[in-house]
Design a protein around this motif. Structure first.
Motif, PDB file in Angstrom:
ATOM      1  N   LEU A 146       8.087  17.192  -7.847  1.00 56.48           N
ATOM      2  CA  LEU A 146       6.880  17.335  -8.674  1.00 56.48           C
ATOM      3  C   LEU A 146       5.793  16.473  -8.027  1.00 56.48           C
ATOM      4  CD1 LEU A 146       8.609  17.027 -12.177  1.00 56.48           C
ATOM      5  CD2 LEU A 146       8.171  19.093 -10.833  1.00 56.48           C
ATOM      6  N   PRO A 147       4.737  17.109  -7.533  1.00 53.57           N
ATOM      7  CA  PRO A 147       3.743  16.372  -6.745  1.00 53.57           C
ATOM      8  C   PRO A 147       3.051  15.256  -7.539  1.00 53.57           C
ATOM      9  CG  PRO A 147       3.380  18.759  -6.623  1.00 53.57           C
ATOM     10  CD  PRO A 147       4.400  18.528  -7.686  1.00 53.57           C
ATOM     11  N   GLY A 148       2.680  14.183  -6.819  1.00 52.09           N
ATOM     12  CA  GLY A 148       1.953  13.084  -7.430  1.00 52.09           C
ATOM     13  C   GLY A 148       0.627  13.576  -8.014  1.00 52.09           C
ATOM     14  N   GLY A 149       0.224  12.941  -9.124  1.00 50.67           N
ATOM     15  CA  GLY A 149      -1.043  13.315  -9.741  1.00 50.67           C
ATOM     16  C   GLY A 149      -0.925  14.515 -10.669  1.00 50.67           C
ATOM     17  N   THR A 150       0.303  14.907 -10.982  1.00 52.90           N
ATOM     18  CA  THR A 150       0.483  16.044 -11.898  1.00 52.90           C
ATOM     19  C   THR A 150       1.201  15.565 -13.160  1.00 52.90           C
ATOM     20  OG1 THR A 150       2.616  16.617 -10.911  1.00 52.90           O
ATOM     21  CG2 THR A 150       0.667  17.723 -10.016  1.00 52.90           C
TER      22      THR A 150
ATOM     23  N   PRO B  32       2.689   9.887 -11.520  1.00 51.09           N
ATOM     24  CA  PRO B  32       1.657   9.186 -10.749  1.00 51.09           C
ATOM     25  C   PRO B  32       1.979   9.262  -9.258  1.00 51.09           C
ATOM     26  CG  PRO B  32       2.995   7.641 -12.056  1.00 51.09           C
ATOM     27  CD  PRO B  32       3.415   9.019 -12.453  1.00 51.09           C
ATOM     28  N   PHE B  33       3.269   9.156  -8.932  1.00 46.82           N
ATOM     29  CA  PHE B  33       3.755   9.331  -7.562  1.00 46.82           C
ATOM     30  C   PHE B  33       4.557  10.634  -7.526  1.00 46.82           C
ATOM     31  CE2 PHE B  33       4.250   4.506  -6.445  1.00 46.82           C
ATOM     32  CZ  PHE B  33       2.876   4.409  -6.295  1.00 46.82           C
ATOM     33  N   THR B  34       4.740  11.197  -6.328  1.00 50.80           N
ATOM     34  CA  THR B  34       5.584  12.401  -6.197  1.00 50.80           C
ATOM     35  C   THR B  34       6.988  12.079  -6.716  1.00 50.80           C
ATOM     36  OG1 THR B  34       4.330  13.157  -4.309  1.00 50.80           O
ATOM     37  CG2 THR B  34       6.549  14.061  -4.553  1.00 50.80           C
ATOM     38  N   ARG B  35       7.462  12.949  -7.596  1.00 56.59           N
ATOM     39  CA  ARG B  35       8.746  12.650  -8.239  1.00 56.59           C
ATOM     40  C   ARG B  35       9.832  13.586  -7.696  1.00 56.59           C
ATOM     41  NH1 ARG B  35       9.533   9.871 -12.876  1.00 56.59           N
ATOM     42  NH2 ARG B  35       7.406  10.066 -13.680  1.00 56.59           N
ATOM     43  N   PHE B  36      10.963  12.980  -7.378  1.00 57.89           N
ATOM     44  CA  PHE B  36      12.111  13.753  -6.899  1.00 57.89           C
ATOM     45  C   PHE B  36      13.167  13.741  -7.999  1.00 57.89           C
ATOM     46  CE2 PHE B  36       9.788  12.472  -3.192  1.00 57.89           C
ATOM     47  CZ  PHE B  36       9.798  13.615  -2.405  1.00 57.89           C
ATOM     48  N   VAL B  37      13.184  14.814  -8.764  1.00 60.78           N
ATOM     49  CA  VAL B  37      14.063  14.867  -9.934  1.00 60.78           C
ATOM     50  C   VAL B  37      15.431  15.414  -9.511  1.00 60.78           C
ATOM     51  CG1 VAL B  37      14.296  15.721 -12.293  1.00 60.78           C
ATOM     52  CG2 VAL B  37      12.011  15.427 -11.287  1.00 60.78           C
ATOM     53  N   ARG B  38      16.462  14.609  -9.706  1.00 53.17           N
ATOM     54  CA  ARG B  38      17.805  15.074  -9.366  1.00 53.17           C
ATOM     55  C   ARG B  38      18.122  16.270 -10.234  1.00 53.17           C
ATOM     56  NH1 ARG B  38      15.461  10.818  -9.643  1.00 53.17           N
ATOM     57  NH2 ARG B  38      16.827   9.582 -10.970  1.00 53.17           N
ATOM     58  N   SER B  39      18.494  17.374  -9.587  1.00 53.66           N
ATOM     59  CA  SER B  39      18.581  18.647 -10.301  1.00 53.66           C
ATOM     60  C   SER B  39      19.794  19.445  -9.874  1.00 53.66           C
ATOM     61  CB  SER B  39      17.340  19.494  -9.999  1.00 53.66           C
ATOM     62  OG  SER B  39      16.176  18.784 -10.349  1.00 53.66           O
ATOM     63  N   TYR B  40      20.130  20.391 -10.737  1.00 52.58           N
ATOM     64  CA  TYR B  40      21.165  21.359 -10.405  1.00 52.58           C
ATOM     65  C   TYR B  40      20.494  22.716 -10.266  1.00 52.58           C
ATOM     66  CZ  TYR B  40      25.308  24.223 -10.494  1.00 52.58           C
ATOM     67  OH  TYR B  40      26.270  25.128 -10.162  1.00 52.58           O
TER      68      TYR B  40
ATOM     69  N   ASN C   1       0.830  -1.193   0.000  1.00 53.96           N
ATOM     70  CA  ASN C   1       0.000   0.000   0.000  1.00 53.96           C
ATOM     71  C   ASN C   1       0.867   1.245   0.000  1.00 53.96           C
ATOM     72  OD1 ASN C   1      -2.581   0.717  -0.104  1.00 53.96           O
ATOM     73  ND2 ASN C   1      -3.107  -0.019   1.979  1.00 53.96           N
ATOM     74  N   PRO C   2       0.968   1.974  -1.118  1.00 61.91           N
ATOM     75  CA  PRO C   2       1.838   3.156  -1.081  1.00 61.91           C
ATOM     76  C   PRO C   2       1.256   4.250  -0.195  1.00 61.91           C
ATOM     77  CG  PRO C   2       0.748   2.971  -3.230  1.00 61.91           C
ATOM     78  CD  PRO C   2       0.306   1.793  -2.423  1.00 61.91           C
ATOM     79  N   ILE C   3       2.066   4.801   0.683  1.00 63.65           N
ATOM     80  CA  ILE C   3       1.589   5.907   1.517  1.00 63.65           C
ATOM     81  C   ILE C   3       2.250   7.205   1.056  1.00 63.65           C
ATOM     82  CG2 ILE C   3       1.137   4.418   3.515  1.00 63.65           C
ATOM     83  CD1 ILE C   3       3.654   5.644   4.831  1.00 63.65           C
ATOM     84  N   PRO C   4       1.595   8.353   1.285  1.00 64.17           N
ATOM     85  CA  PRO C   4       2.187   9.618   0.848  1.00 64.17           C
ATOM     86  C   PRO C   4       3.540   9.866   1.524  1.00 64.17           C
ATOM     87  CG  PRO C   4      -0.099   9.931   1.540  1.00 64.17           C
ATOM     88  CD  PRO C   4       0.296   8.536   1.945  1.00 64.17           C
TER      89      PRO C   4
ATOM     90  N   ALA D 283       4.564   6.572  -1.946  1.00 64.19           N
ATOM     91  CA  ALA D 283       4.109   7.124  -3.234  1.00 64.19           C
ATOM     92  C   ALA D 283       5.129   8.143  -3.736  1.00 64.19           C
ATOM     93  CB  ALA D 283       2.732   7.760  -3.066  1.00 64.19           C
ATOM     94  N   MET D 284       6.299   7.634  -4.068  1.00 62.22           N
ATOM     95  CA  MET D 284       7.372   8.495  -4.562  1.00 62.22           C
ATOM     96  C   MET D 284       8.182   7.760  -5.613  1.00 62.22           C
ATOM     97  SD  MET D 284       9.875   8.287  -1.246  1.00 62.22           S
ATOM     98  CE  MET D 284      11.516   8.574  -1.868  1.00 62.22           C
ATOM     99  N   ARG D 285       8.855   8.536  -6.405  1.00 64.36           N
ATOM    100  CA  ARG D 285       9.710   7.967  -7.436  1.00 64.36           C
ATOM    101  C   ARG D 285      10.909   8.865  -7.582  1.00 64.36           C
ATOM    102  NH1 ARG D 285       6.914   4.057 -10.673  1.00 64.36           N
ATOM    103  NH2 ARG D 285       7.711   2.833  -8.956  1.00 64.36           N
TER     104      ARG D 285
END
Ligand SMILES: Nc1nc2c(c(=O)[nH]1)N[C@H]1C(S)=C(S)[C@@H](COP(=O)(O)OP(=O)(O)OC[C@H]3O[C@@H](n4cnc5c(N)ncnc54)[C@H](O)[C@@H]3O)O[C@H]1N2
Ligand code: MOO
Ligand code: MG
Length: 419
Positions: A393-397, A352-360, A6-9, A286-288
């Protein structure tokens, strides 16, 4: 039978972990080793700084009243009765129309209440005595660095949990701390699981890869202020893993494993938690990347089952381990520093899940900008080297485009966020 996860926020997962966050122990270190540590107590001023009125200039200490009538046409003459450098105290009392030659940092002699800069006084000798003439009046208090103007006795200068930077180090020295009470560094055991893992020094052979996660986490542990304890590589064998973990647990504050938390035949961490009798707080977020991140607790001690995929492992550390480390180090802002930046590239993938994009993240003209670095997949290792932030980037966007204002969490900032 495959268990359904069960993915949790993300916020809920962080909250569940933080319920087990505790302040750590204190220890004393010599001041010379305090840099980079965290204060274990508020730092108070136990005296005024400066501790006495002193001269901010090389020049002459005078009684301002004597200069009241000085002008270009009618210079006032004062007799110089003594010379004092920093560290010296004037021996003579200063009477009317007398002055003391004074250097920067020396205490203002009794009776004097102003300093004339050397450049504004004309000095000369007459009958074996030294005189100055000044061509303008000075007010009482002119050019005096007053006792307590920097800090007054009793003020709090740095709170418990403050990172000891060179400035804090200077304060500690100012107030006589030859030893400093700092937070003890948490000890974090790191074990990399996987039959495919080679040591760093081993040559590549078909089907195998070098263990990079253990070294990456070691650096993350150090960056967050803790001490890594290398528990080596563990094979995909539940008995051996269990034995190694049971042996390591008493000597560490937290235990991190990488790999073996998903649903593969050789993903044994769920079995190991069960055999240990640990309570799994969550096993799907719920993250990627990092959706398989699993955290368990055993008698209040946290066991972090980070993903084997490097990017997922990295993000898992920063989101879940860092804040408990910083809490042990007494930080009231234990999470990554959160701010906003303008996206410099389109990012049209759905989230679909909150995404953590590795960024500069860079600053230009007072504005922060975020550029995704490298490929955005959880098995990617190269993007991590360039990342100094995670764009969130929030999930569902979907459909973020260049110019959008996005949330960024900074990876290298000593400042943190409370939430
Ligand atoms: N059927 C499914 N398969 C997978 C799922 C799923 O939900 N259903 N989740 C995928 C996701 S998302 C991830 S992330 C990975 C997580 O896998 P594990 O945490 O179980 O890790 P491993 O299987 O042990 O390894 C994954 C990957 O990472 C490499 N690895 C492992 N350890 C290291 C290390 N120390 N240094 C460098 N690289 C490492 C390993 O060789 C694998 O390539 O599962 C997906 N599968
Ligand atoms: O845990 Mo996996 O990374 O969601 O990418
Ligand atoms: Mg796996």
């Amino acid at each position: 039978m495959l268990e359904k996860r069960n993915p949790i926020p993300v916020a809920e997962a962080i909250q569940k972990v933080m319920l087990y966050a505790r302040e750590g122990e204190k220890e004393r270190v010599p001041l010379t080793e305090a840099y980079g540590r965290y204060l274990a107590e508020d730092l108070y001023a136990d005296h005024d700084v400066p501790p006495f009125d002193r001269s901010p200039y090389d020049g002459f200490a005078i009684r301002a009243a004597d200069s009241a009538l000085a002008s270009l046409d009618h210079p006032v003459e004062l007799e110089v009765i003594e010379t004092i450098g920093a560290g010296q105290v004037a021996a003579k009392a200063v009477a009317a129309f007398q002055a003391v030659r004074i250097m920067t940092g020396a205490p203002i002699p009794d009776g004097c209440d102003a300093v004339v800069m050397l450049e504004l006084a004309k000095q000369y000798e007459r009958n074996g005595k030294t005189y100055i003439s000044i061509k303008r009046p000075f007010r009482s208090g002119d050019n005096i660095s007053f006792q307590g103007e920097d800090v007054k006795k009793g003020e709090v200068l740095a709170e418990k949990g403050t990172f000891i930077n060179p400035g804090v180090q200077a304060l500690l020295a100012t107030f006589g701390y030859s030893e400093v009470k700092v937070a003890q560094k948490p000890k974090i055991g790191i074990a990399a699981t996987g039959n495919e893992l080679l040591d760093v020094s081993e040559p590549l052979v078909p089907g195998k890869i070098r263990n990079s996660n253990a070294y990456m986490i070691q650096a993350q542990v150090l960056r967050s202020g803790a001490t890594p304890v290398d528990l080596g590589k563990l094979p995909d064998d539940p008995d051996q893993c269990l034995a190694a973990i049971e042996q390591a647990l008493p000597d560490v504050d937290f235990l991190i494993t990488t790999g073996g938390v998903s649903v593969g035949d050789y993903d044994y961490l769920p079995v190991i938690y069960e055999r240990l009798g640990a309570e799994v707080l969550f096993n799907k977020v719920a993250m990627r990347p990092g959706s398989v991140t699993t955290v368990a607790q055993l008698d209040g001690k946290l066991l972090f089952g980070l993903s084997g995929n490097p990017s997922a492992c990295y993000v898992g550390y920063e989101l879940f381990v860092r804040p408990v480390v910083r809490t042990m180090l007494y930080s009231s802002t234990p999470h990554l520093y959160k701010t906003k930046a303008i996206l410099l590239e389109d990012f049209t993938k759905p989230n679909p899940f909150t995404r953590f994009v590795r960024s500069y993240v860079s600053a230009q003209g007072g504005q922060l900008y975020a550029s995704p670095v490298g490929m955005d997949k959880s098995n990617i290792v190269t993007s991590l080297a360039k990342a100094n932030a995670l764009t969130v980037l929030p999930g569902g966007t979907r459909g973020f485009v260049k110019g959008d204002l996005v949330d960024v969490w900074l990876l290298d900032s000593e400042e943190g966020s409370a939430q």
